[in-house]
Design a protein around this motif. Sequence first.
Motif, PDB file in Angstrom:
ATOM      1  N   GLY A   1     -22.846  40.018 -34.784  1.00  9.99           N
ATOM      2  CA  GLY A   1     -22.917  38.788 -35.573  1.00  9.99           C
ATOM      3  C   GLY A   1     -21.533  38.176 -35.733  1.00  9.99           C
ATOM      4  O   GLY A   1     -21.395  37.058 -36.189  1.00  9.99           O
ATOM      5  N   SER A   2     -20.462  38.929 -35.321  1.00  9.11           N
ATOM      6  CA  SER A   2     -19.111  38.352 -35.364  1.00  9.11           C
ATOM      7  C   SER A   2     -18.590  38.208 -33.926  1.00  9.11           C
ATOM      8  O   SER A   2     -19.216  38.693 -32.979  1.00  9.11           O
ATOM      9  CB  SER A   2     -18.169  39.258 -36.148  1.00  9.11           C
ATOM     10  OG  SER A   2     -17.809  40.375 -35.357  1.00  9.11           O
ATOM     11  N   LEU A   3     -17.434  37.551 -33.786  1.00 10.15           N
ATOM     12  CA  LEU A   3     -16.858  37.349 -32.445  1.00 10.15           C
ATOM     13  C   LEU A   3     -16.146  38.605 -31.918  1.00 10.15           C
ATOM     14  O   LEU A   3     -15.801  38.674 -30.735  1.00 10.15           O
ATOM     15  CB  LEU A   3     -15.850  36.198 -32.486  1.00 10.15           C
ATOM     16  CG  LEU A   3     -16.433  34.783 -32.615  1.00 10.15           C
ATOM     17  CD1 LEU A   3     -15.331  33.790 -32.949  1.00 10.15           C
ATOM     18  CD2 LEU A   3     -17.133  34.369 -31.330  1.00 10.15           C
ATOM     19  N   TRP A   4     -15.915  39.587 -32.791  1.00  9.82           N
ATOM     20  CA  TRP A   4     -15.091  40.740 -32.388  1.00  9.82           C
ATOM     21  C   TRP A   4     -15.634  41.521 -31.187  1.00  9.82           C
ATOM     22  O   TRP A   4     -14.836  41.920 -30.327  1.00  9.82           O
ATOM     23  CB  TRP A   4     -14.844  41.670 -33.577  1.00  9.82           C
ATOM     24  CG  TRP A   4     -14.014  40.993 -34.627  1.00  9.82           C
ATOM     25  CD1 TRP A   4     -14.403  40.641 -35.885  1.00  9.82           C
ATOM     26  CD2 TRP A   4     -12.668  40.514 -34.490  1.00  9.82           C
ATOM     27  NE1 TRP A   4     -13.395  39.983 -36.546  1.00  9.82           N
ATOM     28  CE2 TRP A   4     -12.311  39.897 -35.709  1.00  9.82           C
ATOM     29  CE3 TRP A   4     -11.743  40.556 -33.454  1.00  9.82           C
ATOM     30  CZ2 TRP A   4     -11.067  39.317 -35.914  1.00  9.82           C
ATOM     31  CZ3 TRP A   4     -10.495  39.982 -33.666  1.00  9.82           C
ATOM     32  CH2 TRP A   4     -10.169  39.377 -34.879  1.00  9.82           C
ATOM     33  N   PRO A   5     -16.940  41.763 -31.084  1.00 12.52           N
ATOM     34  CA  PRO A   5     -17.403  42.498 -29.884  1.00 12.52           C
ATOM     35  C   PRO A   5     -17.156  41.739 -28.582  1.00 12.52           C
ATOM     36  O   PRO A   5     -17.194  42.320 -27.500  1.00 12.52           O
ATOM     37  CB  PRO A   5     -18.908  42.665 -30.132  1.00 12.52           C
ATOM     38  CG  PRO A   5     -19.084  42.479 -31.579  1.00 12.52           C
ATOM     39  CD  PRO A   5     -18.032  41.514 -32.026  1.00 12.52           C
ATOM     40  N   LEU A   6     -16.903  40.422 -28.698  1.00 11.89           N
ATOM     41  CA  LEU A   6     -16.581  39.651 -27.491  1.00 11.89           C
ATOM     42  C   LEU A   6     -15.080  39.723 -27.202  1.00 11.89           C
ATOM     43  O   LEU A   6     -14.652  39.705 -26.051  1.00 11.89           O
ATOM     44  CB  LEU A   6     -16.978  38.182 -27.672  1.00 11.89           C
ATOM     45  CG  LEU A   6     -18.404  37.899 -28.136  1.00 11.89           C
ATOM     46  CD1 LEU A   6     -18.630  36.400 -28.292  1.00 11.89           C
ATOM     47  CD2 LEU A   6     -19.388  38.447 -27.109  1.00 11.89           C
ATOM     48  N   ILE A   7     -14.279  39.777 -28.278  1.00 12.32           N
ATOM     49  CA  ILE A   7     -12.821  39.671 -28.113  1.00 12.32           C
ATOM     50  C   ILE A   7     -12.168  41.034 -27.849  1.00 12.32           C
ATOM     51  O   ILE A   7     -11.343  41.164 -26.944  1.00 12.32           O
ATOM     52  CB  ILE A   7     -12.196  39.026 -29.371  1.00 12.32           C
ATOM     53  CG1 ILE A   7     -12.658  37.569 -29.479  1.00 12.32           C
ATOM     54  CG2 ILE A   7     -10.676  39.107 -29.339  1.00 12.32           C
ATOM     55  CD1 ILE A   7     -12.370  36.923 -30.808  1.00 12.32           C
ATOM     56  N   ILE A   8     -12.568  42.029 -28.639  1.00 12.01           N
ATOM     57  CA  ILE A   8     -11.845  43.322 -28.567  1.00 12.01           C
ATOM     58  C   ILE A   8     -11.865  43.934 -27.146  1.00 12.01           C
ATOM     59  O   ILE A   8     -10.821  44.385 -26.662  1.00 12.01           O
ATOM     60  CB  ILE A   8     -12.384  44.312 -29.623  1.00 12.01           C
ATOM     61  CG1 ILE A   8     -12.006  43.806 -31.020  1.00 12.01           C
ATOM     62  CG2 ILE A   8     -11.821  45.716 -29.410  1.00 12.01           C
ATOM     63  CD1 ILE A   8     -12.634  44.586 -32.164  1.00 12.01           C
TER      64      ILE A   8
END
Lengths: 354, 297
Positions: B157-164
């Motif tokens: 639900g956040s952008l972190w799994p895409l960015i990290i």
Amino acid sequence: MADVRFDQATRVYPGNDAPAVDALDLTIADGEFMVLVGPSGSGKTTALRMLAGLEEVDAGSIFVGERDITDVAPKNRDIAMVFQNYALYPYLTVAANIGFPLKIAGMKKRERERKVQEVAELLDITDQLHKKPGQLSGGQRQRVAMGRAIVREPSVFLMDEPLSNLDAKLRVQMRADIAALQSRLGVTTVYVTHDQSEAMTLGHRVAVLKDAKLQQCDTPRELYARPANTFVAGFIGSPSMNLCTVPVANGCVSFGGMPVSVPAGVAGDSVVLGLRPEALELAAEGLDAEVEVVEELGADAYVFCVAEVNGAPTKLVARSHARQAPHRGSRVKLRPLADEAHLFRPDTGERIDS
Amino acid sequence: MSAVAAPLERRRPPRAVRRRRFLIAVADHSLLIAAAAAFLAPVVFIALTALMTNDQALSAHLWPHPFRWSNFKEAISTAPLLRWTLNTLIYAALATIGILVSSIPVAYALAKLRWRGRNAVMLVVLVALMLPPQVSVVPLYVMWAKLGNAVGFHFVGSLWPLIIPAWLGDAFSIFLLRQFFMTIPEEYLDAARVDGCGELRILTTVVLRLAKPAIAAVALFSVLYTFNDFFLPLLYLSDNPSSWVVSLGLSQYRSLHQVQWNLTMAATLLVMAPVIVVFFLAQRAFVEGVTLTGVKG
């Protein structure tokens, strides 16, 4: 400034059995211009890179002065190197290229600019300082590469075939410039080349390498006058020394009717006779030979012939005055100057001293 | 010589010759012209529809009458397009920086440093390059969900799994950079080593400068990929509209607004615009990047 000493220094490349440099013992005096020369694969560049710290030393050690630098990182060796393709950074100006090592060393900008200016004046490239390397000619790039080495005032200069990318005329000129610069700066210099004429004109001493081993290290004159083996005899001098195996009879060998005495105690029934082209003259009497090619060099001419030596057709070169040079296809008589003959053992190729 | 030479008058070929040359040029490029038209047609269709009323958009007319420029304003105001754009920019910027920071040192080590196991690691990179992202998606999703539960933060639900993951290296970027680094002559690096640089300094002062085209290409590929990425945002962000990126938002336009085609197309055009601008500005770097991916002989 410092002397440099290779002590049994050996390099074996991973995956190879044969060493690229095999137990090299070589001492280079403080301020000396030492040239390493040899054919491709002789190990001369590897030896230089070992000294620079760019290759591992697998056995033995290397000293600069009293300091063992065998395992010291390149940046801490106080050594500067000029590369074959100059390795000038294309994105930096000439001034920034020369000042690069000083910048890395953390020197203040004003001090750095002063030093770059000094070096540029020394090398006569002050008006090129703002240009990029791509805008320079080959000779100018070579000077910039020299500048980058000089500016650090290192204790040893290394040069890896720095003139091989220049045309013949420029090479001769740069050769003289490098020799003058080195004697003026007085910095210990190790210079690698495959060109024996470059080695002979530049080096205070020349180390000849072949198949990873040092063959002989001596002054150019001594190398020419007293080559230690048949390889050095053939490699140094242009055209090469004539080498032919001849039988020994009654303590001497006969070549073209001229006897050359062989020292007592030499075993075997044959020796290798070495005669430089200038030690073989065209005469009324001597070895019968057919002229294949005549190379006119202005004052002199080299006469390339074929003669029968010891029952086998052998190629020989003689030097003559240009005015007396024979025509191609003519027959001549070759007479050796016995005093200038060299003798070598046929099995090991080592020199036989009289 | 004091006489000034008269300026050279260039001869113009006869009209018939020029005409023939023009026709030959058209014939030579006919395939490309046809392909360009095929690629351009949807863009033109989107642009024209974006300027129509919704009734017109569903009719057989191709030309808008009247031109409704207010569609763009409406597209922005009826959906949080700016929020989605901001999310997209955050995703693109952080992922791209992450890819560069993590991939450049790996590529350098694979191309220019000698170490045991180098070829094996390169093989791993190649294998990772060949795996489609769908293969690892389910375990990764489970991992993020469980990690969220463990640390008390909803990664899903956040952008972190895409960015990290971008900060942990990207196989394609590593491969592309490695290929370029291999072409940098060893002597530049040796010269820097002798002149006093350590490996990190060589990487930052010499290699980065020499590899600018490759780095620009990697950055560009990454920006375009993240901008167009639909699959991963759909997977991780679907339940949280405030984290949506534009690609995801556009797909939801229809359900949100009962298929208002004109507004959908207007929003699409707005989203496409930056990509097109980036492409034209960085066209050279992009083309160089494409040639870099070919293995040099």
